[in-house]
Design a protein around this motif. Structure first.
Motif, PDB file in Angstrom:
ATOM      1  N   CYS A  44      57.950 -39.211  11.566  1.00  0.00           N
ATOM      2  CA  CYS A  44      59.294 -39.234  12.161  1.00  0.00           C
ATOM      3  C   CYS A  44      59.283 -39.997  13.478  1.00  0.00           C
ATOM      4  O   CYS A  44      60.239 -40.701  13.814  1.00  0.00           O
ATOM      5  CB  CYS A  44      59.812 -37.815  12.389  1.00  0.00           C
ATOM      6  SG  CYS A  44      60.178 -36.963  10.864  1.00  0.00           S
ATOM      7  N   TYR A  45      58.189 -39.866  14.217  1.00  0.00           N
ATOM      8  CA  TYR A  45      58.112 -40.587  15.497  1.00  0.00           C
ATOM      9  C   TYR A  45      58.060 -42.097  15.269  1.00  0.00           C
ATOM     10  O   TYR A  45      58.682 -42.862  16.010  1.00  0.00           O
ATOM     11  CB  TYR A  45      56.891 -40.115  16.306  1.00  0.00           C
ATOM     12  CG  TYR A  45      56.822 -40.774  17.670  1.00  0.00           C
ATOM     13  CD1 TYR A  45      57.861 -40.600  18.587  1.00  0.00           C
ATOM     14  CD2 TYR A  45      55.764 -41.589  18.032  1.00  0.00           C
ATOM     15  CE1 TYR A  45      57.828 -41.214  19.835  1.00  0.00           C
ATOM     16  CE2 TYR A  45      55.723 -42.201  19.279  1.00  0.00           C
ATOM     17  CZ  TYR A  45      56.752 -42.017  20.174  1.00  0.00           C
ATOM     18  OH  TYR A  45      56.732 -42.635  21.400  1.00  0.00           O
ATOM     19  N   LEU A  46      57.344 -42.515  14.223  1.00  0.00           N
ATOM     20  CA  LEU A  46      57.315 -43.954  13.916  1.00  0.00           C
ATOM     21  C   LEU A  46      58.724 -44.445  13.584  1.00  0.00           C
ATOM     22  O   LEU A  46      59.133 -45.535  14.000  1.00  0.00           O
ATOM     23  CB  LEU A  46      56.363 -44.233  12.752  1.00  0.00           C
ATOM     24  CG  LEU A  46      54.871 -44.008  13.042  1.00  0.00           C
ATOM     25  CD1 LEU A  46      54.037 -44.312  11.810  1.00  0.00           C
ATOM     26  CD2 LEU A  46      54.408 -44.872  14.222  1.00  0.00           C
ATOM     27  N   TYR A  47      59.464 -43.620  12.843  1.00  0.00           N
ATOM     28  CA  TYR A  47      60.858 -43.960  12.519  1.00  0.00           C
ATOM     29  C   TYR A  47      61.679 -44.054  13.807  1.00  0.00           C
ATOM     30  O   TYR A  47      62.434 -45.012  14.018  1.00  0.00           O
ATOM     31  CB  TYR A  47      61.397 -42.892  11.567  1.00  0.00           C
ATOM     32  CG  TYR A  47      62.885 -42.962  11.291  1.00  0.00           C
ATOM     33  CD1 TYR A  47      63.487 -44.154  10.897  1.00  0.00           C
ATOM     34  CD2 TYR A  47      63.682 -41.818  11.393  1.00  0.00           C
ATOM     35  CE1 TYR A  47      64.850 -44.213  10.628  1.00  0.00           C
ATOM     36  CE2 TYR A  47      65.031 -41.864  11.126  1.00  0.00           C
ATOM     37  CZ  TYR A  47      65.614 -43.063  10.754  1.00  0.00           C
ATOM     38  OH  TYR A  47      66.957 -43.106  10.509  1.00  0.00           O
ATOM     39  N   GLN A  48      61.491 -43.101  14.705  1.00  0.00           N
ATOM     40  CA  GLN A  48      62.223 -43.126  15.972  1.00  0.00           C
ATOM     41  C   GLN A  48      61.860 -44.380  16.783  1.00  0.00           C
ATOM     42  O   GLN A  48      62.715 -45.010  17.392  1.00  0.00           O
ATOM     43  CB  GLN A  48      61.893 -41.864  16.789  1.00  0.00           C
ATOM     44  CG  GLN A  48      62.584 -41.838  18.148  1.00  0.00           C
ATOM     45  CD  GLN A  48      62.185 -40.633  18.992  1.00  0.00           C
ATOM     46  OE1 GLN A  48      62.426 -39.500  18.623  1.00  0.00           O
ATOM     47  NE2 GLN A  48      61.577 -40.885  20.129  1.00  0.00           N
ATOM     48  N   VAL A  52      57.710 -38.679  23.980  1.00  0.00           N
ATOM     49  CA  VAL A  52      58.607 -38.921  22.847  1.00  0.00           C
ATOM     50  C   VAL A  52      60.058 -39.053  23.290  1.00  0.00           C
ATOM     51  O   VAL A  52      60.888 -39.572  22.553  1.00  0.00           O
ATOM     52  CB  VAL A  52      58.519 -37.821  21.757  1.00  0.00           C
ATOM     53  CG1 VAL A  52      57.131 -37.757  21.162  1.00  0.00           C
ATOM     54  CG2 VAL A  52      58.951 -36.460  22.282  1.00  0.00           C
ATOM     55  N   ASP A  53      60.362 -38.618  24.509  1.00  0.00           N
ATOM     56  CA  ASP A  53      61.754 -38.682  24.961  1.00  0.00           C
ATOM     57  C   ASP A  53      62.117 -40.029  25.554  1.00  0.00           C
ATOM     58  O   ASP A  53      63.284 -40.388  25.605  1.00  0.00           O
ATOM     59  CB  ASP A  53      62.032 -37.586  25.996  1.00  0.00           C
ATOM     60  CG  ASP A  53      63.500 -37.566  26.404  1.00  0.00           C
ATOM     61  OD1 ASP A  53      64.319 -37.190  25.544  1.00  0.00           O
ATOM     62  OD2 ASP A  53      63.816 -37.950  27.533  1.00  0.00           O
ATOM     63  N   ILE A  54      61.139 -40.780  26.049  1.00  0.00           N
ATOM     64  CA  ILE A  54      61.538 -41.983  26.767  1.00  0.00           C
ATOM     65  C   ILE A  54      61.744 -43.153  25.812  1.00  0.00           C
ATOM     66  O   ILE A  54      61.120 -43.258  24.767  1.00  0.00           O
ATOM     67  CB  ILE A  54      60.584 -42.336  27.933  1.00  0.00           C
ATOM     68  CG1 ILE A  54      59.193 -42.620  27.439  1.00  0.00           C
ATOM     69  CG2 ILE A  54      60.577 -41.241  28.980  1.00  0.00           C
ATOM     70  CD1 ILE A  54      58.249 -42.920  28.588  1.00  0.00           C
ATOM     71  N   ALA A  74      59.473 -32.418  17.472  1.00  0.00           N
ATOM     72  CA  ALA A  74      59.248 -31.287  18.388  1.00  0.00           C
ATOM     73  C   ALA A  74      58.273 -30.284  17.764  1.00  0.00           C
ATOM     74  O   ALA A  74      57.353 -29.800  18.434  1.00  0.00           O
ATOM     75  CB  ALA A  74      60.573 -30.619  18.725  1.00  0.00           C
ATOM     76  N   VAL A  75      58.455 -29.998  16.469  1.00  0.00           N
ATOM     77  CA  VAL A  75      57.558 -29.046  15.796  1.00  0.00           C
ATOM     78  C   VAL A  75      56.131 -29.603  15.776  1.00  0.00           C
ATOM     79  O   VAL A  75      55.157 -28.860  15.967  1.00  0.00           O
ATOM     80  CB  VAL A  75      58.065 -28.749  14.363  1.00  0.00           C
ATOM     81  CG1 VAL A  75      57.022 -27.977  13.567  1.00  0.00           C
ATOM     82  CG2 VAL A  75      59.366 -27.950  14.418  1.00  0.00           C
ATOM     83  N   ALA A  76      55.998 -30.917  15.582  1.00  0.00           N
ATOM     84  CA  ALA A  76      54.668 -31.530  15.573  1.00  0.00           C
ATOM     85  C   ALA A  76      53.985 -31.356  16.932  1.00  0.00           C
ATOM     86  O   ALA A  76      52.774 -31.138  17.006  1.00  0.00           O
ATOM     87  CB  ALA A  76      54.763 -33.002  15.214  1.00  0.00           C
ATOM     88  N   ILE A  77      54.774 -31.446  18.002  1.00  0.00           N
ATOM     89  CA  ILE A  77      54.173 -31.262  19.326  1.00  0.00           C
ATOM     90  C   ILE A  77      53.752 -29.798  19.515  1.00  0.00           C
ATOM     91  O   ILE A  77      52.697 -29.513  20.089  1.00  0.00           O
ATOM     92  CB  ILE A  77      55.125 -31.747  20.433  1.00  0.00           C
ATOM     93  CG1 ILE A  77      55.305 -33.261  20.293  1.00  0.00           C
ATOM     94  CG2 ILE A  77      54.592 -31.404  21.819  1.00  0.00           C
ATOM     95  CD1 ILE A  77      56.290 -33.878  21.256  1.00  0.00           C
ATOM     96  N   TRP A  78      54.542 -28.880  18.982  1.00  0.00           N
ATOM     97  CA  TRP A  78      54.110 -27.468  18.975  1.00  0.00           C
ATOM     98  C   TRP A  78      52.787 -27.351  18.224  1.00  0.00           C
ATOM     99  O   TRP A  78      51.867 -26.653  18.661  1.00  0.00           O
ATOM    100  CB  TRP A  78      55.151 -26.593  18.259  1.00  0.00           C
ATOM    101  CG  TRP A  78      56.285 -26.140  19.114  1.00  0.00           C
ATOM    102  CD1 TRP A  78      57.259 -26.904  19.668  1.00  0.00           C
ATOM    103  CD2 TRP A  78      56.570 -24.783  19.515  1.00  0.00           C
ATOM    104  NE1 TRP A  78      58.140 -26.121  20.377  1.00  0.00           N
ATOM    105  CE2 TRP A  78      57.739 -24.822  20.295  1.00  0.00           C
ATOM    106  CE3 TRP A  78      55.946 -23.559  19.273  1.00  0.00           C
ATOM    107  CZ2 TRP A  78      58.306 -23.674  20.851  1.00  0.00           C
ATOM    108  CZ3 TRP A  78      56.517 -22.407  19.819  1.00  0.00           C
ATOM    109  CH2 TRP A  78      57.679 -22.484  20.606  1.00  0.00           C
ATOM    110  N   ALA A  79      52.695 -28.062  17.095  1.00  0.00           N
ATOM    111  CA  ALA A  79      51.476 -27.981  16.288  1.00  0.00           C
ATOM    112  C   ALA A  79      50.291 -28.585  17.044  1.00  0.00           C
ATOM    113  O   ALA A  79      49.169 -28.069  16.952  1.00  0.00           O
ATOM    114  CB  ALA A  79      51.682 -28.696  14.952  1.00  0.00           C
TER     115      ALA A  79
END
Lengths: 384, 271
Positions: free
Chosen positions: A29-33, A105-107, A358-363
């Motif tokens: 998902c991050y790559l998509y973002q 991931v936010d910037i 976000a869940v991945a960062i929790w993981a």
């Protein structure tokens, strides 16, 4: 010592594999973002910070809470915390790494991140937040690593580590104060423009962080031969109790000031969060979930008879963790943007990619914590 | 005087810490003052004036908007189109993705604390042109962690699109909602349009906003909206007592948005 994380039961490896799978989905998902832009999230022109920054804020608090063990142990020589402090410091390490990832991931232009160092800007609170967070990560890494190393070798902790332990106390306060200043220093966002922001951040942090630690320690005692001192857990639960009551008290102050003064702009965000405003009420169910869990949690950790039951203690700590997570991890950041500077309302709905990231960062946080706790328990000869 | 290596490193390290701390303290307590004096070198090669002190710049650009003239919807559309075209401002249907440099809203939204139900109907309904206020004390500049947004000596709050990391702290700090973030590739919102080759398009992941047409001012031109505004927008130098903008501000009653925040906007609304 790291090699100790490479040995474990099938259950250990199963858990690691599960976390890696969750991280994999989030990474996709991050790559998509990265390829489309932050438009894949629910954020927009009016709600310009969302899940990521809210989770960042919450975990700064979790990280800061290690100090609630460090102060009794090193300033008051409360020896019951002797075996627990390192778990608090390792939790802080995992939490700070999560914070840094939530920022990344936010910037919008992560490859330019080092501009913050190339063009240091002391008038920006974000610059100071970068310094205090990385500093706190380094301090905890130094202290926890050397504590475990000394235990492994059966020697007393090296003298040069002591100053870092004392430094970690004001430093822990600084990370959450500076993070509160990100919000409390901007004009025109009425929910944030409050002098009790930093005190409330600290109070909720010292409730949420030790709550999580108590739950983790109880979990470890179920999964391994590790047996945390029950009296130490009770002391920690009392810390949670004080902190949570102060947190709720400070929230009450916000309500009094806004509603007794009757200034519309000061009431609007709170009205939106708890009752809805102009027909918009997406966060109302969340906020009213937070309230009963706060009450339940306080009752359990306040009443000695309830608190001493391990199962109930875990439930109480879970309630407080969940309640403060809604309050700070959802309400505070989103509520600050509603209403917007034109006194109109745009609501926020997180998207699937955003939640997966976000869940991945929790993981990732859970993965780091699993490895670090495994090392700590191996050093103590509790797990093979 | 002899100094061994260890001692040298100690002193060098301490001076670095104090140097940083000293500047940091100054900037935290008196924001903007240092950055103003620093702007002489480093930031904007295009700046031509304003080498004087921060207190008395030779040029301080400002705009006065004659609100009631914008009853004329054609005039509104002309101004908005001029801005969009000269800066290649993308247009997106989804309000979440919107990029706004110059736009309109009602009085009650532009001045949310001052609206009252008994006011003049015309003022209540006329579209107010909204844009970056180019504040004297811009909160966005104070919070930016990379100096990607900065205040020029002539008062213009400018953006360096190549330095912005996209943290959006400036959007949280701006009390006027004047900043937009490129949530997606802005060129998707420019498809089928003739682009102005004189001004760059932006990339996704950075913040942008009205720049008071700083690139046109450098050529001695007025801002694009002012040029097509048929005299309804008065632009000029606030430091010159005889400028058009100063003269009209002396004659007419004017409002600034959210004056209680102390940002001191340089966009005035003539009512």
């Amino acid at each position: 010592m790291l090699e100790k994380a490479l040995k474990g039961s099938p259950r250990y490896w199963g858990w690691i594999t599960f976390l890696l799978a969750v991280i994999g989905v989030g990474f996709a998902c991050y790559l998509y973002q990265l390829s489309y832009g932050l438009g894949v999230t629910g954020m927009g022109r009016d709600i310009s910070w969302g899940v990521y920054i809210a989770q960042f804020t919450y975990f700064v608090g979790v990280a800061a809470s290690a100090v609630m063990l460090v102060i009794p142990k090193y300033l008051h020589h409360y020896t019951r915390y002797k075996d627990l402090v390192v778990f608090g410091e390792l939790l802080a390490i995992a939490a700070v790494v999560m914070c840094l990832l939530f920022i990344i991931v936010d910037i919008g232009q992560p490859q330019r991140m080092l501009n913050v160092l190339l063009h240091p800007t002391p008038n920006s609170i974000l610059f100071w937040d970068m310094i205090v967070l990385n500093g706190y990560l380094a301090i905890n890494a130094i202290v926890a690593w050397n504590t475990l190393l000394a235990e492994k070798k059966g020697v007393p902790l090296a003298g040069w580590v002591k100053p870092f332990i004392y430094l970690s106390i004001p430093w822990a306060v600084s990370i959450h104060t500076v993070t509160a200043f990100l919000y409390a220093g901007v004009p025109g966002r009425h929910l944030w423009l409050t002098a009790v922001m930093a005190p409330r951040f600290l109070a909720s942090a010292f409730a949420a962080g030790p709550s999580l630690l108590i739950m983790l320690l109880i979990l470890l005692s179920r999964l391994t031969r590790f047996r945390p001192d029950p009296k130490a857990l009770q002391s920690l639960a009392k810390t949670v109790c004080y902190a949570m009551i102060i947190n709720v008290f400070l929230l009450g102050m916000e309500f009094f000031t806004a509603f007794y003064s009757n200034i519309p702009a000061h009431m609007h965000s709170l009205e939106y969060l708890f009752w809805g405003l102009h027909g918009y009420n997406a966060l109302v169910p969340f906020m009213w979930t937070s309230v009963p869990f706060a009450i339940l949690g306080i009752v359990i950790v306040l009443v000695p008879g309830l608190r001493k039951n391990t199962g109930l203690l875990a439930l109480g700590c879970g309630s407080i963790f969940f309640s403060t997570w809604i309050d700070k991890g959802i309400g505070l950041v989103i509520g600050g943007f509603i209403p917007n500077p034109f006194e109109t309302i745009t609501e926020y709905h997180a998207t699937f990619p955003e939640i997966s990231i976000a869940v991945a960062i929790w993981a990732i946080g859970a993965l780091i914590l699993t490895i670090l706790y495994r090392i700590a328990l191996s050093v103590r000869g509790i797990v093979a | 005087m002899s100094m061994d290596r260890r001692e040298f490193i100690k002193i060098a390290g301490l001076s670095a810490i104090f140097g940083l701390g000293g500047k940091g303290t100054y900037e935290l307590l008196k924001p903007g003052q240092l950055e103003a004096s620093e702007q002489g070198h480093g930031h904007s090669p295009e700046q031509e004036q304003g080498h004087g002190t921060a207190e008395k710049p030779a040029v301080r650009w400002a705009m006065a908007i004659d609100v009631r003239r914008f009853r004329d919807q054609d005039l509104v559309n002309r101004c908005l189109a001029a801005c969009r075209e000269v800066h290649n401002v993308p247009v997106f249907d989804n309000p979440k993705d919107e990029i706004k440099w110059l736009w309109t809203d009602k009085y009650e939204h532009a001045f949310p604390d001052s609206a009252n139900e008994y006011m003049d109907d015309e003022l209540r309904e006329v579209p107010f042109l909204l844009l970056c206020n180019h504040c004297d004390k811009p909160p966005c500049v104070r919070v930016c962690p990379t100096k990607a947004t900065f205040k020029r000596p002539d008062g213009i709050v400018a953006m360096d699109y190549h330095r912005c990391i996209g943290c959006r702290f400036c959007m949280a700090a701006c009390p006027y909602g004047s900043r937009s973030f490129n949530w997606r590739d802005p060129r998707d919102g420019l498809k089928g349009r003739t682009l102005n080759p004189e001004f760059p398009t932006r990339m996704r992941g950075v913040v942008e906003k009205c720049n008071f047409c700083v690139e046109r001012l450098a050529q001695g031109l007025k801002p694009a909206c002012v040029e097509v505004g048929d005299g309804a927008m008065i632009f000029g130098n606030l430091s010159d007592p005889e400028s058009d903008v100063r003269q009209i501000l002396r004659k007419r009653t004017s409002l600034r948005r959210k004056p209680e925040l102390g940002t001191k906007p340089s966009v005035f609304y003539l009512v």
